[in-house]
Design a protein around this motif. Sequence first.
Motif, PDB file in Angstrom:
ATOM      1  N   VAL A  61       0.829  -1.211   0.000  1.00  0.00           N
ATOM      2  CA  VAL A  61       0.000   0.000   0.000  1.00  0.00           C
ATOM      3  C   VAL A  61       0.858   1.253   0.000  1.00  0.00           C
ATOM      4  O   VAL A  61       0.698   2.146  -0.833  1.00  0.00           O
ATOM      5  N   HIS A  62       1.822   1.336   0.942  1.00  0.00           N
ATOM      6  CA  HIS A  62       2.589   2.574   1.086  1.00  0.00           C
ATOM      7  C   HIS A  62       3.716   2.351   2.080  1.00  0.00           C
ATOM      8  O   HIS A  62       3.588   1.532   2.996  1.00  0.00           O
ATOM      9  N   SER A  63       4.808   3.091   1.919  1.00  0.00           N
ATOM     10  CA  SER A  63       5.882   3.124   2.910  1.00  0.00           C
ATOM     11  C   SER A  63       5.925   4.512   3.536  1.00  0.00           C
ATOM     12  O   SER A  63       5.635   5.516   2.882  1.00  0.00           O
ATOM     13  N   PHE A  64       6.306   4.556   4.817  1.00  0.00           N
ATOM     14  CA  PHE A  64       6.321   5.846   5.522  1.00  0.00           C
ATOM     15  C   PHE A  64       7.305   5.769   6.683  1.00  0.00           C
ATOM     16  O   PHE A  64       7.592   4.683   7.215  1.00  0.00           O
ATOM     17  N   PRO A  65       7.840   6.929   7.110  1.00  0.00           N
ATOM     18  CA  PRO A  65       8.813   6.942   8.215  1.00  0.00           C
ATOM     19  C   PRO A  65       8.114   6.863   9.569  1.00  0.00           C
ATOM     20  O   PRO A  65       7.002   7.361   9.753  1.00  0.00           O
ATOM     21  N   VAL A  66       8.792   6.236  10.515  1.00  0.00           N
ATOM     22  CA  VAL A  66       8.306   6.141  11.887  1.00  0.00           C
ATOM     23  C   VAL A  66       9.483   6.423  12.816  1.00  0.00           C
ATOM     24  O   VAL A  66      10.541   5.795  12.687  1.00  0.00           O
ATOM     25  N   SER A  67       9.308   7.345  13.743  1.00  0.00           N
ATOM     26  CA  SER A  67      10.353   7.673  14.709  1.00  0.00           C
ATOM     27  C   SER A  67      10.108   6.905  15.997  1.00  0.00           C
ATOM     28  O   SER A  67       9.004   6.939  16.553  1.00  0.00           O
ATOM     29  N   VAL A  68      11.157   6.213  16.456  1.00  0.00           N
ATOM     30  CA  VAL A  68      11.128   5.558  17.765  1.00  0.00           C
ATOM     31  C   VAL A  68      12.238   6.212  18.573  1.00  0.00           C
ATOM     32  O   VAL A  68      13.399   5.816  18.505  1.00  0.00           O
ATOM     33  N   GLY A  69      11.892   7.248  19.315  1.00  0.00           N
ATOM     34  CA  GLY A  69      12.909   8.057  19.967  1.00  0.00           C
ATOM     35  C   GLY A  69      13.797   8.696  18.921  1.00  0.00           C
ATOM     36  O   GLY A  69      13.328   9.343  17.989  1.00  0.00           O
ATOM     37  N   TRP A  70      15.116   8.462  19.050  1.00  0.00           N
ATOM     38  CA  TRP A  70      16.067   9.046  18.092  1.00  0.00           C
ATOM     39  C   TRP A  70      16.220   8.194  16.838  1.00  0.00           C
ATOM     40  O   TRP A  70      16.910   8.574  15.896  1.00  0.00           O
ATOM     41  N   ARG A  71      15.559   7.023  16.807  1.00  0.00           N
ATOM     42  CA  ARG A  71      15.714   6.105  15.683  1.00  0.00           C
ATOM     43  C   ARG A  71      14.743   6.464  14.558  1.00  0.00           C
ATOM     44  O   ARG A  71      13.559   6.634  14.808  1.00  0.00           O
ATOM     45  N   ASN A  72      15.241   6.503  13.347  1.00  0.00           N
ATOM     46  CA  ASN A  72      14.388   6.731  12.191  1.00  0.00           C
ATOM     47  C   ASN A  72      14.177   5.394  11.479  1.00  0.00           C
ATOM     48  O   ASN A  72      15.078   4.872  10.810  1.00  0.00           O
ATOM     49  N   GLN A  73      12.994   4.831  11.669  1.00  0.00           N
ATOM     50  CA  GLN A  73      12.657   3.551  11.073  1.00  0.00           C
ATOM     51  C   GLN A  73      11.697   3.763   9.907  1.00  0.00           C
ATOM     52  O   GLN A  73      11.046   4.799   9.809  1.00  0.00           O
ATOM     53  N   GLU A  74      11.625   2.763   9.053  1.00  0.00           N
ATOM     54  CA  GLU A  74      10.665   2.819   7.955  1.00  0.00           C
ATOM     55  C   GLU A  74       9.658   1.692   8.106  1.00  0.00           C
ATOM     56  O   GLU A  74      10.019   0.565   8.435  1.00  0.00           O
ATOM     57  N   ALA A  75       8.415   2.016   7.893  1.00  0.00           N
ATOM     58  CA  ALA A  75       7.350   1.011   7.904  1.00  0.00           C
ATOM     59  C   ALA A  75       6.762   0.916   6.505  1.00  0.00           C
ATOM     60  O   ALA A  75       6.628   1.922   5.802  1.00  0.00           O
ATOM     61  N   THR A  76       6.418  -0.293   6.123  1.00  0.00           N
ATOM     62  CA  THR A  76       5.707  -0.519   4.869  1.00  0.00           C
ATOM     63  C   THR A  76       4.378  -1.171   5.189  1.00  0.00           C
ATOM     64  O   THR A  76       4.327  -2.151   5.945  1.00  0.00           O
ATOM     65  N   LEU A  77       3.321  -0.612   4.653  1.00  0.00           N
ATOM     66  CA  LEU A  77       1.972  -1.102   4.907  1.00  0.00           C
ATOM     67  C   LEU A  77       1.530  -2.017   3.770  1.00  0.00           C
ATOM     68  O   LEU A  77       1.609  -1.646   2.598  1.00  0.00           O
ATOM     69  N   TYR A  78       1.091  -3.201   4.142  1.00  0.00           N
ATOM     70  CA  TYR A  78       0.540  -4.161   3.183  1.00  0.00           C
ATOM     71  C   TYR A  78      -0.903  -4.459   3.566  1.00  0.00           C
ATOM     72  O   TYR A  78      -1.322  -4.225   4.703  1.00  0.00           O
ATOM     73  N   GLN A  79      -1.637  -5.004   2.601  1.00  0.00           N
ATOM     74  CA  GLN A  79      -2.995  -5.433   2.920  1.00  0.00           C
ATOM     75  C   GLN A  79      -3.351  -6.694   2.138  1.00  0.00           C
ATOM     76  O   GLN A  79      -2.752  -6.994   1.105  1.00  0.00           O
ATOM     77  N   LEU A  80      -4.303  -7.428   2.678  1.00  0.00           N
ATOM     78  CA  LEU A  80      -4.926  -8.535   1.955  1.00  0.00           C
ATOM     79  C   LEU A  80      -6.331  -8.706   2.506  1.00  0.00           C
ATOM     80  O   LEU A  80      -6.649  -8.237   3.594  1.00  0.00           O
ATOM     81  N   THR A  81      -7.161  -9.386   1.745  1.00  0.00           N
ATOM     82  CA  THR A  81      -8.528  -9.671   2.170  1.00  0.00           C
ATOM     83  C   THR A  81      -8.678 -11.174   2.335  1.00  0.00           C
ATOM     84  O   THR A  81      -8.300 -11.949   1.445  1.00  0.00           O
ATOM     85  N   TYR A  82      -9.215 -11.570   3.497  1.00  0.00           N
ATOM     86  CA  TYR A  82      -9.400 -12.988   3.789  1.00  0.00           C
ATOM     87  C   TYR A  82     -10.784 -13.172   4.398  1.00  0.00           C
ATOM     88  O   TYR A  82     -11.124 -12.533   5.395  1.00  0.00           O
ATOM     89  N   GLN A  83     -11.581 -14.023   3.764  1.00  0.00           N
ATOM     90  CA  GLN A  83     -12.943 -14.313   4.203  1.00  0.00           C
ATOM     91  C   GLN A  83     -13.732 -13.026   4.487  1.00  0.00           C
ATOM     92  O   GLN A  83     -14.434 -12.906   5.478  1.00  0.00           O
ATOM     93  N   GLY A  84     -13.579 -12.071   3.590  1.00  0.00           N
ATOM     94  CA  GLY A  84     -14.363 -10.844   3.646  1.00  0.00           C
ATOM     95  C   GLY A  84     -13.834  -9.761   4.573  1.00  0.00           C
ATOM     96  O   GLY A  84     -14.415  -8.677   4.641  1.00  0.00           O
ATOM     97  N   VAL A  85     -12.736 -10.027   5.272  1.00  0.00           N
ATOM     98  CA  VAL A  85     -12.164  -9.037   6.191  1.00  0.00           C
ATOM     99  C   VAL A  85     -10.859  -8.517   5.596  1.00  0.00           C
ATOM    100  O   VAL A  85     -10.020  -9.297   5.114  1.00  0.00           O
ATOM    101  N   VAL A  86     -10.669  -7.190   5.647  1.00  0.00           N
ATOM    102  CA  VAL A  86      -9.431  -6.583   5.165  1.00  0.00           C
ATOM    103  C   VAL A  86      -8.434  -6.543   6.324  1.00  0.00           C
ATOM    104  O   VAL A  86      -8.743  -6.065   7.415  1.00  0.00           O
ATOM    105  N   TYR A  87      -7.225  -7.045   6.054  1.00  0.00           N
ATOM    106  CA  TYR A  87      -6.145  -7.052   7.043  1.00  0.00           C
ATOM    107  C   TYR A  87      -5.004  -6.180   6.545  1.00  0.00           C
ATOM    108  O   TYR A  87      -4.619  -6.247   5.370  1.00  0.00           O
ATOM    109  N   ILE A 119      -0.572   4.466  14.346  1.00  0.00           N
ATOM    110  CA  ILE A 119      -1.127   5.826  14.424  1.00  0.00           C
ATOM    111  C   ILE A 119      -0.660   6.654  13.232  1.00  0.00           C
ATOM    112  O   ILE A 119      -1.447   7.428  12.653  1.00  0.00           O
ATOM    113  N   GLU A 120       0.602   6.506  12.828  1.00  0.00           N
ATOM    114  CA  GLU A 120       1.093   7.223  11.642  1.00  0.00           C
ATOM    115  C   GLU A 120       0.336   6.774  10.384  1.00  0.00           C
ATOM    116  O   GLU A 120       0.077   7.570   9.483  1.00  0.00           O
ATOM    117  N   ALA A 121      -0.030   5.491  10.339  1.00  0.00           N
ATOM    118  CA  ALA A 121      -0.689   4.947   9.141  1.00  0.00           C
ATOM    119  C   ALA A 121      -2.113   5.451   8.979  1.00  0.00           C
ATOM    120  O   ALA A 121      -2.675   5.358   7.870  1.00  0.00           O
TER     121      ALA A 121
END
Length: 470
Positions: A61-87, A119-121
């Motif tokens: 779906v998208h990648s975005f930065p996430v700060s954990v204190g002084w650490r600059n991490q990157e998160a990537t958001l994925y999705q899939l649908t299973y039995q009618g529910v989006v995860y 929360i960033e997502a």
Amino acid sequence: MSEKILFIASECTPFVKTGGLADVVGSLPQVLNQKETTEVRVVLPLYQEIRENWSDDLENVHSFPVSVGWRNQEATLYQLTYQGVVYYFIENEYYFTRRGLYGYYDDGERFVFFCQAVIEALSILPFQPNILHGHDWQAGLAMAFAKIQKPIEHLRTVFTIHNIKYQGIMPLDVYHDLFHLPDGHISGLEWNGLLNCMKAGLFHADKITTVSPSYAKEITTPYFGEGLYPIISEREEDVAGIVNGINVDDYNPQTDPHIPYPYSNIEENKNKTIIQEKLGLPVNSKKPLYVTITRLVEQKGLHLIQAIIDEFLQEDVQFVLLGTGDSEFEDYFYHAAERNNDKLVAYLGFDEALARQLYAAADFFVMPSLFEPCGLSQLISLQYKTIPIVRETGGLKDTIRPYNEYTKEGNGFSFTNYNAHDLLHVLQYSLQIFHDQEHWSTILKNIDEGDSYSWTESAKSYHTLYQDML
């Protein structure tokens, strides 16, 4: 108003599971989504096991930065649908490309990142929830971050306690190392000189639920509240106990592919014969079979079973224990099975197919827990027409009604005090009822005609809670 709910959790069937939390997060959204005005989606960490088994289904779906204190991490958001529910899945190679879900020295930091990333997502999700529903300590900080860092107008929060014993505790001095929060917010995260993720959820969420009405009352007391009872007592008006359900389509003895002889009523004798042969027990359909399927930890009442198992096995019975866990219990039951090799089998591991076969084959399911927020095993045993024997605590008290041979009511056997000889007494009483055809037929009929403990009624309670909040 329509309900758009985002579940925040650390595990969920069918993706990853260590306990009952995964079953709840995996099955409840499907039932909630049956209402036209409700949409529930789920966000989880992208663990290595999920990446390996579901990679072909994941959509980036998208990648975005996430700060954990002084650490600059990157998160990537994925999705899939299973039995009618989006995860949705939050990927970060440093924190989640590991085997297993928990047990690492930096678990606290890993779930600081996860909650911060959730929360960033929210600003990039193709879905804008009006309720965040966090589950257990791993999601507790998301309740805090939603209120402190990026408050969204009209966004409400619910926090569910699945087991208050596990709280996500970190040293207080990591506050400035891991959080971008002013010092004034420490009090909402700190408890007894430590950072406590469970406390963060309890303090910041608009509403609190737990997984049975009895457990909701128990955790307001020192004995069950694991040190957090003062906070829960202060917020008692905001706490609701909603008993868990189970997926009755999955746990269905008519269609279960794991059991040799599917059945719609009491036809376990064929399954009992198969399991006796498989485990090397004397084959005798008239001999009562008791089973325990559990994690081998103190919470599950194993000290009580230890204390009386040799005495109980002097009766003409068979007993099977399936599970893995603390070495104390593994060692004890290994040697107990050696001493009683024609009556006791200790299968030290976990096998889902064997577990289903035991539910289908047994006459009694033994669950003498020290504490039990809800418990799913006793509900599964009812589905398979296997009579639960439980201690009256938490969800066990709410779901199992002791059999009364005078009124002919009840769907199991129970005892009150955490005492080994009280357990022995109720085991011996159950054996007496087993050999009384009239009472035995009555209690089986009560189970057959009783509550199936599907999610239907519990889902209604959650719908009411969500609507009241909105």
